[in-house]
Motif scaffolding. Structure first.
Motif, PDB file in Angstrom:
ATOM      1  N   MET A  14       0.824  -1.204   0.000  1.00 47.08           N
ATOM      2  CA  MET A  14       0.000   0.000   0.000  1.00 47.08           C
ATOM      3  C   MET A  14       0.863   1.261   0.000  1.00 47.08           C
ATOM      4  O   MET A  14       0.540   2.240  -0.669  1.00 47.08           O
ATOM      5  CB  MET A  14      -0.952  -0.010   1.197  1.00 47.08           C
ATOM      6  N   ARG A  15       1.953   1.250   0.716  1.00 45.95           N
ATOM      7  CA  ARG A  15       2.834   2.422   0.728  1.00 45.95           C
ATOM      8  C   ARG A  15       3.489   2.622  -0.643  1.00 45.95           C
ATOM      9  O   ARG A  15       3.650   3.759  -1.098  1.00 45.95           O
ATOM     10  CB  ARG A  15       3.906   2.266   1.813  1.00 45.95           C
ATOM     11  N   SER A  16       3.857   1.520  -1.296  1.00 43.15           N
ATOM     12  CA  SER A  16       4.455   1.654  -2.629  1.00 43.15           C
ATOM     13  C   SER A  16       3.433   2.175  -3.627  1.00 43.15           C
ATOM     14  O   SER A  16       3.772   2.970  -4.517  1.00 43.15           O
ATOM     15  CB  SER A  16       5.003   0.301  -3.099  1.00 43.15           C
ATOM     16  N   LEU A  17       2.187   1.744  -3.484  1.00 45.87           N
ATOM     17  CA  LEU A  17       1.127   2.201  -4.387  1.00 45.87           C
ATOM     18  C   LEU A  17       0.870   3.695  -4.209  1.00 45.87           C
ATOM     19  O   LEU A  17       0.724   4.431  -5.189  1.00 45.87           O
ATOM     20  CB  LEU A  17      -0.151   1.409  -4.137  1.00 45.87           C
ATOM     21  N   VAL A  18       0.815   4.134  -2.972  1.00 38.71           N
ATOM     22  CA  VAL A  18       0.617   5.559  -2.700  1.00 38.71           C
ATOM     23  C   VAL A  18       1.754   6.380  -3.316  1.00 38.71           C
ATOM     24  O   VAL A  18       1.529   7.451  -3.876  1.00 38.71           O
ATOM     25  CB  VAL A  18       0.531   5.811  -1.178  1.00 38.71           C
ATOM     26  N   LYS A  19       2.963   5.854  -3.256  1.00 37.04           N
ATOM     27  CA  LYS A  19       4.134   6.593  -3.727  1.00 37.04           C
ATOM     28  C   LYS A  19       4.284   6.563  -5.244  1.00 37.04           C
ATOM     29  O   LYS A  19       4.626   7.581  -5.860  1.00 37.04           O
ATOM     30  CB  LYS A  19       5.390   6.020  -3.076  1.00 37.04           C
ATOM     31  N   THR A  20       4.004   5.415  -5.878  1.00 35.45           N
ATOM     32  CA  THR A  20       4.321   5.248  -7.299  1.00 35.45           C
ATOM     33  C   THR A  20       3.112   5.101  -8.216  1.00 35.45           C
ATOM     34  O   THR A  20       3.243   5.272  -9.431  1.00 35.45           O
ATOM     35  CB  THR A  20       5.208   4.004  -7.506  1.00 35.45           C
ATOM     36  N   GLY A  21       1.954   4.728  -7.679  1.00 29.47           N
ATOM     37  CA  GLY A  21       0.773   4.537  -8.518  1.00 29.47           C
ATOM     38  C   GLY A  21       0.724   3.198  -9.219  1.00 29.47           C
ATOM     39  O   GLY A  21      -0.151   2.970 -10.063  1.00 29.47           O
ATOM     40  N   TRP A  22       1.645   2.276  -8.868  1.00 28.88           N
ATOM     41  CA  TRP A  22       1.684   0.980  -9.558  1.00 28.88           C
ATOM     42  C   TRP A  22       2.150  -0.113  -8.612  1.00 28.88           C
ATOM     43  O   TRP A  22       2.962   0.126  -7.715  1.00 28.88           O
ATOM     44  CB  TRP A  22       2.651   1.044 -10.739  1.00 28.88           C
ATOM     45  N   MET A  23       1.623  -1.308  -8.801  1.00 27.62           N
ATOM     46  CA  MET A  23       2.201  -2.519  -8.230  1.00 27.62           C
ATOM     47  C   MET A  23       1.735  -3.693  -9.078  1.00 27.62           C
ATOM     48  O   MET A  23       0.773  -3.574  -9.855  1.00 27.62           O
ATOM     49  CB  MET A  23       1.822  -2.698  -6.761  1.00 27.62           C
ATOM     50  N   ASN A  24       2.435  -4.829  -8.963  1.00 29.07           N
ATOM     51  CA  ASN A  24       2.101  -5.954  -9.823  1.00 29.07           C
ATOM     52  C   ASN A  24       0.799  -6.628  -9.377  1.00 29.07           C
ATOM     53  O   ASN A  24       0.261  -6.330  -8.312  1.00 29.07           O
ATOM     54  CB  ASN A  24       3.264  -6.952  -9.909  1.00 29.07           C
ATOM     55  N   TYR A  25       0.314  -7.547 -10.205  1.00 27.67           N
ATOM     56  CA  TYR A  25      -1.007  -8.127  -9.932  1.00 27.67           C
ATOM     57  C   TYR A  25      -1.017  -8.963  -8.660  1.00 27.67           C
ATOM     58  O   TYR A  25      -2.023  -8.989  -7.945  1.00 27.67           O
ATOM     59  CB  TYR A  25      -1.489  -8.966 -11.116  1.00 27.67           C
ATOM     60  N   SER A  26       0.073  -9.642  -8.336  1.00 30.12           N
ATOM     61  CA  SER A  26       0.107 -10.440  -7.110  1.00 30.12           C
ATOM     62  C   SER A  26      -0.167  -9.572  -5.888  1.00 30.12           C
ATOM     63  O   SER A  26      -0.900  -9.970  -4.977  1.00 30.12           O
ATOM     64  CB  SER A  26       1.471 -11.127  -6.966  1.00 30.12           C
ATOM     65  N   LEU A  31      -5.792   5.349  -6.579  1.00 34.76           N
ATOM     66  CA  LEU A  31      -4.346   5.232  -6.436  1.00 34.76           C
ATOM     67  C   LEU A  31      -3.673   4.634  -7.669  1.00 34.76           C
ATOM     68  O   LEU A  31      -2.530   4.974  -7.970  1.00 34.76           O
ATOM     69  CB  LEU A  31      -4.012   4.384  -5.207  1.00 34.76           C
ATOM     70  N   TYR A  32      -4.374   3.738  -8.367  1.00 32.17           N
ATOM     71  CA  TYR A  32      -3.777   3.112  -9.548  1.00 32.17           C
ATOM     72  C   TYR A  32      -3.696   4.120 -10.683  1.00 32.17           C
ATOM     73  O   TYR A  32      -4.711   4.609 -11.175  1.00 32.17           O
ATOM     74  CB  TYR A  32      -4.610   1.926 -10.013  1.00 32.17           C
ATOM     75  N   LEU A  33      -2.498   4.398 -11.129  1.00 27.74           N
ATOM     76  CA  LEU A  33      -2.321   5.315 -12.251  1.00 27.74           C
ATOM     77  C   LEU A  33      -2.884   4.723 -13.533  1.00 27.74           C
ATOM     78  O   LEU A  33      -3.300   5.436 -14.441  1.00 27.74           O
ATOM     79  CB  LEU A  33      -0.828   5.631 -12.428  1.00 27.74           C
ATOM     80  N   ASP A  34      -2.935   3.393 -13.603  1.00 30.70           N
ATOM     81  CA  ASP A  34      -3.441   2.704 -14.788  1.00 30.70           C
ATOM     82  C   ASP A  34      -4.902   2.295 -14.637  1.00 30.70           C
ATOM     83  O   ASP A  34      -5.347   1.316 -15.242  1.00 30.70           O
ATOM     84  CB  ASP A  34      -2.581   1.469 -15.096  1.00 30.70           C
ATOM     85  N   TYR A  35      -5.653   3.057 -13.854  1.00 35.63           N
ATOM     86  CA  TYR A  35      -7.056   2.710 -13.612  1.00 35.63           C
ATOM     87  C   TYR A  35      -7.835   2.623 -14.918  1.00 35.63           C
ATOM     88  O   TYR A  35      -7.921   3.572 -15.680  1.00 35.63           O
ATOM     89  CB  TYR A  35      -7.706   3.748 -12.697  1.00 35.63           C
ATOM     90  N   ASP A  36      -8.386   1.445 -15.154  1.00 41.44           N
ATOM     91  CA  ASP A  36      -9.265   1.185 -16.291  1.00 41.44           C
ATOM     92  C   ASP A  36     -10.556   0.633 -15.700  1.00 41.44           C
ATOM     93  O   ASP A  36     -10.545  -0.437 -15.086  1.00 41.44           O
ATOM     94  CB  ASP A  36      -8.623   0.168 -17.236  1.00 41.44           C
TER      95      ASP A  36
END
Length: 462
Positions: free
Chosen positions: A308-320, A347-352
């Protein structure tokens, strides 16, 4: 007047609406910022930041061909009414991926204006029909950008070209400093770097939190906002694949193309979902403290907090990781999934929208009542065995020995770390959740319902 309405197709290459409209002479390239869209729960300032960057790149490219990109901040129907007053008649060109499609269809029919829709149509077709149609689409030549763009010298006052007005538009949430930047030029650069070297460990690193951030294509945000077309990606990757002499390299690229195909099939072939009231009945009462601690990365479960902290910072994480954090809030903590779903979307920069809704429903059991109840401690040890990912984002644990990094509460000096204990006993909570969901499955079996789903096992890493 020939109006090109951009939405989630912020590019100039392989943009058929622009290519076709330009053949008719003068065109008006237009992006409308609808306040109602940006007020919706799933959208945030980081999305708008990415769109602004994409528009700046698109504007530069259009100017390079002699034209200008126009903007308006208003609801689309109001803008179209003003344009109709100014030009008497209009041809409206859009891409099928546009979120404005439904509104435009109704408005153009009511006002007797012509609407031209471009892009492959795969909605609600069988797997066999999809494969045939998708192959036809991906093999067609990409639409070239117009050599020259002619725009009207005068436009109604509801339109403007100054990006400063767009920068002044406020959207909820915070921008991010470490996320990918939008724009067709950056999308092409990202594809190039992937095909040149980053794809080499694509399959091996998919589930690994840190390595996947390099080895994945990282094209998801560019696809989601239309900075690059799937056809362009497919054709460029196929060219690279045909030049590969190493079987392992071919395997990496074939796996990537398979994921691209799965993504298209999933986003285009999902029926409208209705809330499952039975699932809602077994959920816990809403716990705002739990939700906030999950959102901020303070659950006391290291891999969840790092994710969650990485997502807040970068807007991305892998599917796992996406699967794990979604399962934790909805299936382990047993909270209603809608508010967490909206929070993740922001939070997801790639929100679809279609893809996001699908995988949230799949993980939480709303789609097929086959929930994914994940033990994040066990899975964390599998995908981040030495705790490198955890240490990067949960700095409270950076000096904890490896044997304790996934379960720091067992560390003798735990209470000196300044890191919270787990908000829940994961093993007990998962066991209880399993019992509750099993009761729903039994109900379905007794009523003869089938919970299967053709695309249930898809992964959306690209």
């Amino acid at each position: 007047m020939n109006i090109i309405l951009f939405d989630r197709d912020l590019r100039i290459f392989d943009h058929q609406p622009m290519a076709e409209a330009a053949k008719m002479g003068e065109i008006l390239p237009l992006y409308i910022i609808e306040p109602s869209q940006w007020e919706a729960p799933a959208y945030s300032a980081r999305h708008f930041q990415f769109v602004i960057e994409s528009l700046e790149d698109l504007s530069d490219q259009i100017q390079g061909k002699g034209g200008r990109l126009f903007y308006s901040i208003n609801e689309v129907e109001i803008v179209l009414e003003k344009l109709l007053e100014a030009y008497d008649s209009m041809n409206v060109f859009i891409h099928r991926s546009s979120g404005l499609l439904e509104k435009l269809t109704g408005w153009t029919e009511e006002n007797q204006q012509r609407l031209f829709i471009y892009g492959a149509e795969f909605d609600q077709v069988s797997a066999k029909a999809f494969n045939k149609q998708f192959q036809s689409y991906r093999d067609e030549p990409c639409a070239e950008a117009p050599a020259k763009i002619f725009v009207p010298k005068e436009t109604p006052s509801i339109l403007f070209t100054d990006m400063k007005k767009i920068h002044q538009f406020r959207v909820k949430g915070k921008k991010i400093r470490f996320g990918q930047q939008g724009g067709e030029s950056r999308a092409i650069e990202t594809l190039d770097s992937f095909l040149e070297e980053r794809y080499a460990n694509y399959v091996e690193n998919q589930q690994k939190p840190l390595p996947s951030s390099f080895s994945s294509s990282r094209l998801s945000a560019y696809i989601a906002w239309g900075n690059i077309s799937v056809r362009t990606i497919f054709q460029r990757t196929t060219e690279k694949l045909q030049s590969c002499e190493n079987d392992d390299e071919k395997l990496q690229l074939e796996a990537f193309l398979s994921k691209i195909t799965a993504r298209v099939r999933t986003t285009c072939n999902q029926p409208e979902h209705k809330q499952d009231t039975e699932v809602s009945k077994i959920k816990n009462e809403w716990n705002e403290e739990w939700f906030q601690r999950w959102l901020e990365g303070r659950t006391g479960v290291p891999v969840i907090d790092a994710a969650m902290r990485s997502l807040v910072k970068t807007g991305w994480m892998n599917y796992s990781l996406r699967e794990m954090v979604t399962s934790f809030i909805a299936n382990t903590l047993m909270l209603d999934g809608q508010k967490p779903s909206d929070a993740l979307a922001q939070l997801y920069l790639d929100y679809d929208p279609a893809l996001h809704d699908f995988y949230v429903q799949q993980i939480t059991g709303l789609r097929m009542k086959k929930v994914k109840i994940i033990n994040p401690i066990k899975v964390g040890k599998q995908i981040d065995p030495d705790g490198t990912f955890i240490r990067r984002y949960v700095t409270e644990l950076e000096k904890v020995p490896v044997e304790y990094v996934h379960e720091p509460w067992l560390y003798p000096a735990f209470y000196q770390l300044g890191y919270p204990p787990p908000i829940i006993d994961v093993i007990k909570a998962n066991k209880l959740a399993g019992q509750r969901f099993k009761s729903l499955t039994k109900k379905d079996e007794s009523s003869g319902k089938n919970g299967g789903d053709e695309t249930g096992q898809l992964s959306f890493d690209i």
